[in-house]
Design a protein around this motif. Sequence first.
Motif, PDB file in Angstrom:
ATOM      1  N   ALA A 147      23.445  45.310 -23.751  1.00 31.18           N
ATOM      2  CA  ALA A 147      22.301  44.638 -24.389  1.00 31.18           C
ATOM      3  C   ALA A 147      21.378  45.666 -25.043  1.00 31.18           C
ATOM      4  O   ALA A 147      20.895  45.459 -26.158  1.00 31.18           O
ATOM      5  CB  ALA A 147      21.544  43.805 -23.362  1.00 31.18           C
ATOM      6  N   LYS A 148      21.171  46.779 -24.370  1.00 31.68           N
ATOM      7  CA  LYS A 148      20.316  47.839 -24.926  1.00 31.68           C
ATOM      8  C   LYS A 148      20.978  48.477 -26.149  1.00 31.68           C
ATOM      9  O   LYS A 148      20.328  48.687 -27.178  1.00 31.68           O
ATOM     10  CB  LYS A 148      20.046  48.896 -23.853  1.00 31.68           C
ATOM     11  N   ALA A 149      22.273  48.778 -26.064  1.00 28.52           N
ATOM     12  CA  ALA A 149      22.984  49.430 -27.168  1.00 28.52           C
ATOM     13  C   ALA A 149      23.077  48.523 -28.394  1.00 28.52           C
ATOM     14  O   ALA A 149      23.050  48.997 -29.526  1.00 28.52           O
ATOM     15  CB  ALA A 149      24.380  49.845 -26.721  1.00 28.52           C
ATOM     16  N   ARG A 150      23.156  47.220 -28.176  1.00 30.76           N
ATOM     17  CA  ARG A 150      23.267  46.267 -29.282  1.00 30.76           C
ATOM     18  C   ARG A 150      21.915  45.680 -29.687  1.00 30.76           C
ATOM     19  O   ARG A 150      21.854  44.813 -30.550  1.00 30.76           O
ATOM     20  CB  ARG A 150      24.237  45.137 -28.911  1.00 30.76           C
ATOM     21  N   HIS A 151      20.839  46.134 -29.050  1.00 32.78           N
ATOM     22  CA  HIS A 151      19.481  45.665 -29.338  1.00 32.78           C
ATOM     23  C   HIS A 151      19.378  44.146 -29.197  1.00 32.78           C
ATOM     24  O   HIS A 151      18.836  43.463 -30.080  1.00 32.78           O
ATOM     25  CB  HIS A 151      19.027  46.103 -30.731  1.00 32.78           C
ATOM     26  N   LEU A 152      19.902  43.621 -28.083  1.00 35.98           N
ATOM     27  CA  LEU A 152      19.878  42.182 -27.850  1.00 35.98           C
ATOM     28  C   LEU A 152      18.574  41.772 -27.181  1.00 35.98           C
ATOM     29  O   LEU A 152      18.031  42.500 -26.356  1.00 35.98           O
ATOM     30  CB  LEU A 152      21.050  41.757 -26.959  1.00 35.98           C
ATOM     31  N   THR A 153      18.098  40.598 -27.528  1.00 39.38           N
ATOM     32  CA  THR A 153      16.913  40.045 -26.871  1.00 39.38           C
ATOM     33  C   THR A 153      17.325  39.519 -25.497  1.00 39.38           C
ATOM     34  O   THR A 153      18.504  39.455 -25.171  1.00 39.38           O
ATOM     35  CB  THR A 153      16.332  38.884 -27.702  1.00 39.38           C
ATOM     36  N   GLU A 154      16.338  39.122 -24.701  1.00 40.53           N
ATOM     37  CA  GLU A 154      16.640  38.591 -23.375  1.00 40.53           C
ATOM     38  C   GLU A 154      17.495  37.331 -23.465  1.00 40.53           C
ATOM     39  O   GLU A 154      18.425  37.136 -22.681  1.00 40.53           O
ATOM     40  CB  GLU A 154      15.344  38.290 -22.611  1.00 40.53           C
ATOM     41  N   VAL A 155      17.216  36.486 -24.447  1.00 44.45           N
ATOM     42  CA  VAL A 155      17.999  35.255 -24.638  1.00 44.45           C
ATOM     43  C   VAL A 155      19.440  35.617 -24.993  1.00 44.45           C
ATOM     44  O   VAL A 155      20.394  35.032 -24.466  1.00 44.45           O
ATOM     45  CB  VAL A 155      17.376  34.359 -25.732  1.00 44.45           C
ATOM     46  N   GLN A 156      19.607  36.593 -25.875  1.00 48.09           N
ATOM     47  CA  GLN A 156      20.955  37.029 -26.239  1.00 48.09           C
ATOM     48  C   GLN A 156      21.657  37.668 -25.041  1.00 48.09           C
ATOM     49  O   GLN A 156      22.864  37.514 -24.875  1.00 48.09           O
ATOM     50  CB  GLN A 156      20.903  38.009 -27.408  1.00 48.09           C
ATOM     51  N   GLY A 157      20.903  38.361 -24.204  1.00 51.50           N
ATOM     52  CA  GLY A 157      21.470  38.932 -22.975  1.00 51.50           C
ATOM     53  C   GLY A 157      21.993  37.838 -22.058  1.00 51.50           C
ATOM     54  O   GLY A 157      23.054  37.973 -21.449  1.00 51.50           O
ATOM     55  N   ASN A 158      21.243  36.735 -21.978  1.00 39.77           N
ATOM     56  CA  ASN A 158      21.710  35.592 -21.187  1.00 39.77           C
ATOM     57  C   ASN A 158      22.952  34.967 -21.815  1.00 39.77           C
ATOM     58  O   ASN A 158      23.848  34.499 -21.101  1.00 39.77           O
ATOM     59  CB  ASN A 158      20.603  34.550 -21.041  1.00 39.77           C
ATOM     60  N   THR A 159      23.018  34.972 -23.150  1.00 36.99           N
ATOM     61  CA  THR A 159      24.208  34.480 -23.842  1.00 36.99           C
ATOM     62  C   THR A 159      25.400  35.374 -23.527  1.00 36.99           C
ATOM     63  O   THR A 159      26.522  34.895 -23.380  1.00 36.99           O
ATOM     64  CB  THR A 159      23.968  34.432 -25.369  1.00 36.99           C
ATOM     65  N   LEU A 160      25.166  36.668 -23.406  1.00 38.17           N
ATOM     66  CA  LEU A 160      26.218  37.615 -23.048  1.00 38.17           C
ATOM     67  C   LEU A 160      26.748  37.318 -21.642  1.00 38.17           C
ATOM     68  O   LEU A 160      27.960  37.333 -21.407  1.00 38.17           O
ATOM     69  CB  LEU A 160      25.677  39.045 -23.134  1.00 38.17           C
ATOM     70  N   ILE A 161      25.862  36.996 -20.728  1.00 34.84           N
ATOM     71  CA  ILE A 161      26.277  36.627 -19.365  1.00 34.84           C
ATOM     72  C   ILE A 161      27.086  35.333 -19.401  1.00 34.84           C
ATOM     73  O   ILE A 161      28.110  35.204 -18.713  1.00 34.84           O
ATOM     74  CB  ILE A 161      25.052  36.508 -18.439  1.00 34.84           C
ATOM     75  N   ALA A 162      26.662  34.379 -20.215  1.00 31.52           N
ATOM     76  CA  ALA A 162      27.414  33.121 -20.356  1.00 31.52           C
ATOM     77  C   ALA A 162      28.805  33.392 -20.940  1.00 31.52           C
ATOM     78  O   ALA A 162      29.786  32.758 -20.543  1.00 31.52           O
ATOM     79  CB  ALA A 162      26.646  32.143 -21.234  1.00 31.52           C
ATOM     80  N   LEU A 163      28.893  34.353 -21.860  1.00 33.99           N
ATOM     81  CA  LEU A 163      30.183  34.733 -22.440  1.00 33.99           C
ATOM     82  C   LEU A 163      31.103  35.308 -21.368  1.00 33.99           C
ATOM     83  O   LEU A 163      32.296  34.998 -21.329  1.00 33.99           O
ATOM     84  CB  LEU A 163      29.954  35.743 -23.566  1.00 33.99           C
ATOM     85  N   ILE A 164      30.554  36.126 -20.485  1.00 33.59           N
ATOM     86  CA  ILE A 164      31.337  36.670 -19.363  1.00 33.59           C
ATOM     87  C   ILE A 164      31.865  35.528 -18.503  1.00 33.59           C
ATOM     88  O   ILE A 164      33.043  35.516 -18.125  1.00 33.59           O
ATOM     89  CB  ILE A 164      30.481  37.636 -18.518  1.00 33.59           C
ATOM     90  N   ASN A 165      31.019  34.570 -18.218  1.00 31.51           N
ATOM     91  CA  ASN A 165      31.441  33.431 -17.393  1.00 31.51           C
ATOM     92  C   ASN A 165      32.555  32.625 -18.073  1.00 31.51           C
ATOM     93  O   ASN A 165      33.485  32.175 -17.407  1.00 31.51           O
ATOM     94  CB  ASN A 165      30.254  32.534 -17.059  1.00 31.51           C
ATOM     95  N   ARG A 166      32.463  32.455 -19.399  1.00 35.50           N
ATOM     96  CA  ARG A 166      33.501  31.711 -20.120  1.00 35.50           C
ATOM     97  C   ARG A 166      34.823  32.473 -20.170  1.00 35.50           C
ATOM     98  O   ARG A 166      35.887  31.870 -20.204  1.00 35.50           O
ATOM     99  CB  ARG A 166      33.044  31.400 -21.549  1.00 35.50           C
ATOM    100  N   GLN A 167      34.743  33.797 -20.204  1.00 36.64           N
ATOM    101  CA  GLN A 167      35.952  34.619 -20.302  1.00 36.64           C
ATOM    102  C   GLN A 167      36.607  34.888 -18.938  1.00 36.64           C
ATOM    103  O   GLN A 167      37.680  35.474 -18.875  1.00 36.64           O
ATOM    104  CB  GLN A 167      35.624  35.963 -20.972  1.00 36.64           C
ATOM    105  N   THR A 168      35.962  34.460 -17.867  1.00 39.40           N
ATOM    106  CA  THR A 168      36.508  34.704 -16.528  1.00 39.40           C
ATOM    107  C   THR A 168      37.755  33.850 -16.304  1.00 39.40           C
ATOM    108  O   THR A 168      37.736  32.643 -16.504  1.00 39.40           O
ATOM    109  CB  THR A 168      35.452  34.398 -15.446  1.00 39.40           C
ATOM    110  N   GLU A 169      38.831  34.520 -15.907  1.00 38.83           N
ATOM    111  CA  GLU A 169      40.074  33.838 -15.548  1.00 38.83           C
ATOM    112  C   GLU A 169      40.061  33.667 -14.034  1.00 38.83           C
ATOM    113  O   GLU A 169      39.810  34.616 -13.303  1.00 38.83           O
ATOM    114  CB  GLU A 169      41.283  34.673 -15.960  1.00 38.83           C
ATOM    115  N   PHE A 170      40.350  32.459 -13.583  1.00 36.00           N
ATOM    116  CA  PHE A 170      40.296  32.184 -12.148  1.00 36.00           C
ATOM    117  C   PHE A 170      41.637  32.470 -11.488  1.00 36.00           C
ATOM    118  O   PHE A 170      42.634  32.714 -12.163  1.00 36.00           O
ATOM    119  CB  PHE A 170      39.835  30.747 -11.914  1.00 36.00           C
TER     120      PHE A 170
END
Length: 192
Positions: free
Chosen positions: A144-167
């Motif tokens: 998030a720091k390297a890509r200059h993401l806002t807090e909302v975008q950081g939360n979107t990044l976490i949501a992306l991790i959750n979507r990409q998780t294989e169970f």
Amino acid sequence: MKATILISIKLLLVMTVLTGVLYPLLVLGLTQTLFPEKANGSLIMVKDHCIGSALIGQKFTGEQYFHARPSAIDNNPVCSGASNLSITSAKLKQQVAERCVDWLSFNGLSARISVPDEMLYASGSGLDPHISPMAALQQVKRIAKARHLTEVQGNTLIALINRQTEFRQFGLLGEERINVLLLNIEMDKKFK
């Protein structure tokens, strides 16, 4: 004796044609028909350009990307293998200690944070493309720091991790995991 040799030669020729030609062609035809993507190596194409395989780990070094687990062979698929260092090896202990310090420092994490095992130990093949969701989440702040993401975008990044998780396969085999290459591709699409 002559009849036995003749029968043996005929059987050898028949079995060679059956198991060496017909059976491989049948398997090739079935896999190309039923599972063409997997049969061709699960290659990942972006804009008609092959950027890798979902089955082989890649080394990411930039601060703006999720990093994969360490590889004893530097992710070289030609010489797949492990380091063969035993759990009692002083060299392995030193490598693990260095990887731990590097991981915590690079990701700006406290020394009290528990580093996921896969980020400390190389995989058996040296080509494992997956990390745990915890390893991905520990990298969010740095990315998030390297890509200059806002807090909302950081939360979107976490949501992306959750979507990409294989169970776990069938709900019980293996562990939850994330393919690092696929995650980085999706992240690039989302945050250019």
